[in-house]
Each structure stands twice: as structure tokens, then as C-alpha cells.
Scaffold this motif. Structure first.
Motif, PDB file in Angstrom:
ATOM      1  N   ARG A 137      27.797  24.248  77.878  1.00  0.00           N
ATOM      2  CA  ARG A 137      26.715  24.410  76.858  1.00  0.00           C
ATOM      3  C   ARG A 137      26.320  25.643  76.435  1.00  0.00           C
ATOM      4  O   ARG A 137      25.575  25.944  75.589  1.00  0.00           O
ATOM      5  N   ARG A 138      26.876  26.843  77.244  1.00  0.00           N
ATOM      6  CA  ARG A 138      26.379  28.071  76.617  1.00  0.00           C
ATOM      7  C   ARG A 138      27.583  28.644  75.662  1.00  0.00           C
ATOM      8  O   ARG A 138      27.690  29.832  75.439  1.00  0.00           O
TER       9      ARG A 138
ATOM     10  N   ARG B 236      29.401  25.290  82.549  1.00  0.00           N
ATOM     11  CA  ARG B 236      29.501  26.435  81.433  1.00  0.00           C
ATOM     12  C   ARG B 236      29.390  26.077  80.073  1.00  0.00           C
ATOM     13  O   ARG B 236      29.246  26.926  79.095  1.00  0.00           O
TER      14      ARG B 236
END
Length: 717
Positions: A223-224, A221
């Protein structure tokens, strides 16, 4: 006298030298997994006589052989489950200090968590549900997460064992359902895991399943998330003490490494804190960009934050290249010496020691000047870093070293073995006997004999052996300590760690020193002859031939001096380059003269000696004087002085002890450009130390060498 008194550590370490009968200490070592040892290195060929089995000792603390081959204490942490890691206690203290600095500043409150409040107490008030494995399996992902969080809250008041079989179903189902919960819930589960009492290891079934699943989910998760969320999650991994082995921390520092140029000052500080924890900066991360950004924000951060940054650089082996940045850091440090904490100053000094280039050595001496008035208030760990600050550049500040030696001498009983080894190294490096505490070497020897040091010696055998070698380098040869250092069990301890792979060099230095300077009645342990030859050949340097394309500066200097010396003597056959002392890597020049100072050819018997042998002057040739010339290269002298560093001083002492007349050619004087100046330097050195009568030789050598140079130019042209 030594043979008549009992070594103080006799009951703990074994028997000393008593009535000329040697029964040397045999340290007890548990059976470790030694599959990655090089059994041919130090573990074979040692004398094993008269060492009985009852000398083996039982350890009172757990000593663990890690996969990397080192011996470290097993340190249990109390903040989380499964946090028993092979770590150094002081390193953890450094990290805790750095994190406390972040927690103390408002800029980091939103992206860090307090160790005692990783999950708000008021989040869950209801009792956690106690469901069976099948009942947990029928719950939704959110219900499972909520149940785990609530149960974790109960651990604050009623500690439970995460590895209890009644929790296995919950742990298994939660591990499988993490992908279905929200980011906020994921973070709370990560926080909740910290509330459980520690398990025995990071690999116990329930704990490893949970933290591996959390690690994978966080990494997927990442990279978001924005940078603040990344840092906050990373801080939860720090609370779990899993930053070093979690995939998330490594991936995060890699992802953010491309964004250092746009980081705010606090973000750069926090980024380097997590880089420190993972001990790694990816190769693609441009270190110059980090330095550039640090230069821009240096005035906006406190000296304590600078310490966090320094720790990040040092632990990732990223040293500074920008001279302007180095100057600015030194200036900021000097301006804050009155208030900087010891741990922060330690981190900054470590970085500066590895970063200051040789051309800026005066900055280092100036910093030592500034530190001198502060020494009384600094703790021993910080004082040690001050003492080591100038070592890499051979910058010596006598008042600083003397002041620290006085403090360490008074605190010798409470110093760590590592600290004793390091201060002994500093004194040896500068060949310095502190005038205020000339007895410090006696105190060091007594500290090594202390029974209470046994466990430390077992943990850190390299420190013990190195201390003994440094004492020997200073001309102090305690028989009992040397024998303890050369005993088979000690050598086996060294052999069992790849971290100590270079210790063979120190071991052979110790053994050869006994031949040169040791007492005639020494009856302690020695290396077996075949092992000594094997190690000597392994560590002995090459003899430069002049035909190699990649000669080192020292090798080129040696050949150049040999060329000019042969011209002064009257022929190349009158001088040779050889390892007189086979345990010292750099060779020396040897020539002979008559009693009247006239050069004579070296005896063939001498030239035919085996390379790995100790080359005594041959007394069977009457009327011959033996001369050795040490070509002292760049690192042979203390910076900006004509004082030999400790190892070179030992070399000169040992050559003299063998019977050679010793001359030293200093590179800083010899390296002048003109041929006549070089010959003049060589002549002065020979007049000071050799039996060679040099009158009239300089001019004839100059004519010879000038003619050779002209003929070479003709051939080349």
C-alpha cells in the motif's frame, strides 16, 4: 463385421469385441486420494463380470489427483524454484504469449521483467560467502540478503539445490529478517529466488519458507508503493510462476480494482494481465467501470494488447455487457485480421463468444464472414475457437465449419483429445455432416481407438465419453467405443472428479440410446439397472403442473401448447405430458388416434407407466396410432433457420424409432400473439407429422378456448 475385427487399441486398452465375446477395456488408474469423491454417484452398481486384473494398465507419465478432483499433467517449469504446478500447458502458453506482448512494447519495460534476465548479471561479481548456520545468524539483514543474492548469481553457472541442508540456515535466517531490508533489496531477493533450479514442489521446506515470507513482506508493503512498483513486483511473482497461489497478486488486484477509472491504457492492460493470473476480480470491483474505461482507451491500444485484456476478462469470468464496446471490439478485430496473432485472436474470440447478446447475433455472423478468408493461415487452436464462436447463440456458418472440418480431418492424428471433442460437439450441435469431409465422424471414431490416445483418455475421460455421446447424437453408434465409455473403470474415472459431476446425464443418454437404436447383438458394457434408474431420476426434468409460480419459458410453452392441443382433440383427457425418453430433460406431449385420424383416449396402462421408464407405444392396442408432439423452445433451432439443433434432431429420430408419429411445434412461429395464429401453427405442425385429421378442428378449438378465456375474465373481474 465389428465383432470380427480386432479393435486397434487392443494391446493398450484391453480386448475388443471378438467372435461375439466381449472383453472390454479396463483402464488402469493408480490409487489416488479419493476422500472427496461421491461414492454413491457412478462408482457403484456397475457390472463387473469377466474383467480380469491384468487389463489394468501402468501409466508412463505422472498423473496427479488435485485437491479439486481433476486430473492434470504435472508440468515442471525451469525459471524458478518450486514451480511444479498443476496447470494446463496451453494456459501457460497463453500467459507466456500475453507477457511477451507486454515485454515487446516500450510502455511496459519499466514494470515487467524478462524471463531470462530477472536479475542483472552484473549486480554481483564477488563469490558468495559460504557461512555456517550460526555465522549467518550473526549477520545483519542487509548482509544476509546480499549473501543470498550473490549465491543465487552463482546458480547461473553452477546450479545448486536450494533444499540442500547447507542452505537451510541461510533460508531460515533470511525468511525471518525480510522485514528489516529495504524495498529495493526485497525486490532483488525476489528476483534472486528465480535463479535457483526448480525444486520438486512449491512446498519443499526451504523454498516454501522463502516464498511465503517474501509473499507476506511484499503484501504488507504494497500500500505504500505506487502502481508501477506494484506491477513490477507482481511481474517477479509471474517469473516465479507463483501468481496463482501468492497472496500478493490477489491483494494487488483487489487494491488496484478501485482505481481502474484513472488507469492509463497500458496500466489497464497490465492490471487485467495479473487479474488473469489470479483468476479473480473482487465482487466490489465495478465491472461497468472497467468496460467504460476500456471503451475510452480502445483506440489507444493495439489489437495484441486487446488480446491481453480479453484474456483477463475471460479468465475472471467477466463478460462484456456494453453493446457499444462489443461492436467496437469486433470492428477492431476485423480491421486487424491480416496481422493479429493466433493466440490473441483466440483470446478475443473466447470473450466475444461469451459476451455477444442474442440480439446482436448478426454481428457474430458478420465476424465469421470476415474470418473465412483467414482460416488457411490460422493454427488449429485458433480454428477451434472460430468453430466454437457461434455455439452459445446457435449461430451457424456452414462454410466456416466445413473449412475447419477439412483441416481437422487432415490433422486428426495430431489434434488433442480436447480439440477432437470440441469439434465433434460443434458438428453435433448443428447436426452437420461436412460435405467436403463426410468421413470425419469415422476418422473421429478411429482416433478414439488409437492406442496412442490412452494417456490422454486417462487424463481427460470426460472428453472421450463426450465424443462417444456426440457420435451417438448424430446417429453413429460404434459398439466398441460405447462399451468402453460405459465400462466400470471409465465411470470410476468420471466419478473421481467433481469437474465431471454432470457426466451422469451423458452416461444415461448413451445407455438408453442402446435400448432405442443399439444393435440387437450388442454385448458390451451397460449400466446396472438400479444405477440407470437412479441416474435417470436424478437428471430427469420435472413435469410442469401449471400450479408452480416459477415456471420456465419452456414449461409455460409446453403447458400452453397442451392446452390448445387438448381443445383441438376434444378434451384434456386425450393428451398427456410425459417423458417418453427418460434420458431427455424436457417432456413431450402424447396422444392417440384411430387409423382414421380420430382422437381416442390414452390407454390407462400407458398412463400408469413409471416416470423413469422408456415409454414404447403399446402395440397390444390394435388400430391405435401413437403421436408425440415436441414443443421446440427458444434453443431448439439453429439461429434464424428452421433446422433443429442436434439434440432435438436426435430426440425426434429416437421418438420415430420407438414408433411414434412426431410433430414439432416451433416456438418462433407459435409465439405470435393472436389465439387464432397459435392454433394455425399447431394445426400445420400436426398435419406435417401426426395422424390426427385436423379438418374443422381449429374453429371448434378457437370457440372453446375463447369461451374459457371469457369465463376466466369474468371470475377475475
Amino acid at each position: 463385421m465389428c465383432a470380427q475385427r480386432l479393435w486397434p487399441s487392443v494391446q493398450a486398452l484391453g480386448r475388443g469385441l471378438i467372435n461375439n465375446r466381449t472383453e472390454i477395456i479396463q483402464q488402469g488408474v493408480k490409487a489416488y486420494n479419493v476422500q472427496n469423491f461421491n461414492s454413491s454417484h457412478l462408482g457403484q452398481g456397475h457390472q463387473q463380470s469377466h474383467v480380469s486384473g491384468h487389463d489394468r494398465l501402468a501409466t508412463t507419465q505422472r498423473i496427479t489427483h488435485t485437491a479439486r478432483g481433476s486430473f492434470n499433467k504435472v508440468v515442471a517449469r525451469s525459471l524458478h524454484s518450486g514451480t511444479v504446478l498443476f496447470v494446463k500447458e496451453f494456459s501457460d502458453t497463453e500467459n507466456e504469449h500475453a507477457h511477451a506482448i507486454l515485454r515487446s512494447l516500450p510502455a511496459y519495460h519499466a514494470t515487467t521483467v524478462a524471463g531470462d534476465n530477472v536479475l542483472n548479471n552484473s549486480f554481483y561479481h564477488q563469490h558468495a560467502p559460504h557461512l555456517t548456520d550460526s555465522e549467518w545468524a550473526r549477520c545483519s539483514a542487509e548482509e544476509i540478503a546480499d549473501g543470498f543474492i550473490a549465491m543465487s548469481q552463482m546458480c547461473r553457472h553452477s546450479p545448486m539445490d536450494l533444499e540442500d541442508s547447507k542452505h537451510s540456515g541461510l533460508c531460515a535466517v533470511l525468511s525471518n529478517r525480510l522485514t528489516h531490508i529495504s524495498d529495493n533489496q526485497l525486490l532483488m531477493v525476489l528476483s534472486a529466488l528465480s535463479l535457483w533450479p526448480p525444486t520438486s514442489a512449491t512446498t519443499t521446506p526451504n523454498f516454501v519458507a522463502l516464498w511465503n515470507a517474501l509473499d507476506q513482506s511484499c503484501t504488507e508493503r504494497m500500500r505504500r508503493w505506487d502502481m508501477a512498483r506494484m506491477f513490477l513486483v507482481a511481474d517477479h511473482w509471474f517469473a516465479l510462476r507463483l501468481s496463482r497461489i501468492s497472496m500478493y497478486n490477489v491483494k494487488m488486484t483487489k487494491v488496484l480494482g478501485r482505481r481502474v477509472t484513472s488507469m492509463a491504457p497500458a496500466q489497464l492492460v497490465q492490471y487485467l494481465f495479473y487479474a488473469n493470473l489470479s483468476r479473480k476480480l473482487e465482487p466490489f470491483i465495478v465491472k461497468k467501470e472497467i468496460e467504460k474505461r476500456l471503451t475510452q482507451v480502445l483506440q489507444q491500444i493495439s489489437v495484441e494488447e486487446l488480446g491481453v485484456i480479453a484474456m483477463g476478462f475471460f479468465k475472471t469470468q467477466t463478460f462484456l455487457k456494453s453493446e457499444a464496446l462489443i461492436e467496437a471490439i469486433i470492428k477492431k478485430t476485423e480491421d486487424n485480421l491480416e496481422c493479429v496473432s493466433d493466440a490473441t485472436l483466440c483470446a478475443i474470440l473466447k470473450l466475444l463468444r461469451k459476451s455477444i447478446p442474442v440480439m446482436q447475433w448478426k454481428l457474430m455472423y458478420g465476424l465469421l464472414d470476415s474470418l473465412l478468408p483467414q482460416l488457411d493461415r490460422l493454427n488449429n487452436m485458433c480454428l477451434l475457437q472460430v468453430a466454437l464462436l457461434g455455439n452459445d447463440l446457435l449461430v451457424f456458418h456452414p462454410k466456416v465449419i466445413d473449412t475447419i472440418a477439412v483441416k481437422f480431418a487432415s490433422d486428426i492424428k495430431v489434434l488433442r483429445l480436447k480439440d477432437i471433442e470440441r469439434i465433434t460437439f460443434a458438428l453435433m450441435l448443428y447436426n452437420y455432416v461436412p460435405p467436403s469431409r463426410p468421413d470425419i465422424f469415422m476418422l473421429i471414431a478411429e482416433a478414439l481407438r488409437c492406442p496412442e490416445r490412452l494417456l490422454e483418455i486417462n487424463h481427460y475421460p470426460k472428453c472421450f465419453v463426450s465424443c462417444v455421446v456426440y457420435l451417438m447424437t448424430m446417429g453413429i453408434l460404434p459398439q466398441d467405443l460405447i462399451s468402453a465409455a460405459l465400462q466400470p473403470s471409465m465411470l470410476n474415472l468420471l466419478n473421481m472428479s467433481r469437474h465431471y459431476s454432470a457426466m451422469g446425464r451423458e452416461v444415461i443418454e448413451l445407455d438408453w440410446a442402446l435400448d432405442i437404436e443399439g444393435p440387437a447383438n450388442y454385448r458390451g458394457y451397460r449400466l446396472a439397472p438400479d444405477m440407470r434408474i437412479q441416474l435417470t431420476k436424478q437428471y430427469m426434468g420435472n413435469l410442469p403442473s401449471g400450479l408452480e409460480k416459477t415456471l420456465t419459458h419452456q414449461e409455460r410453452l409446453l403447458l400452453e401448447v397442451k392446452d390448445k392441443l387438448s381443445a383441438m382433440l376434444g378434451g384434456v383427457h386425450l393428451v398427456t405430458a410425459t417423458h417418453i425418453l427418460p434420458h431427455i430433460q424436457t417432456p413431450d406431449l402424447v396422444f392417440c388416434t384411430t387409423n382414421d385420424g380420430e382422437p381416442v383416449a390414452l390407454p390407462e396402462n400407458f398412463l400408469d407407466l413409471p416416470p423413469a421408464s422408456l415409454k414404447y407405444p403399446m402395440e397390444c392396442f390394435n388400430g391405435i396410432q401413437w403421436n408425440a408432439v415436441i414443443v421446440a423452445g427458444r434453443n431448439s433451432f439453429i439461429r434464424n433457420t428452421d433446422t433443429l439443433r442436434g439434440n432435438v434432431h436426435m430426440k425426434k429420430r429416437q421418438l420415430t424409432r420407438l414408433g411414434y408419429h412426431v410433430s414439432v411445434v416451433p416456438h418462433m412461429e407459435y409465439n405470435r400473439k393472436s389465439l387464432r395464429s397459435k392454433l394455425g401453427c399447431l394445426e400445420r405442425s400436426l398435419k406435417e407429422g401426426s395422424t390426427f385429421v385436423t379438418e374443422g378442428r381449429l374453429e371448434s378449438a378457437w370457440v372453446t378456448l375463447k369461451g374459457q378465456a371469457e369465463r376466466q375474465e369474468e371470475v377475475a373481474g
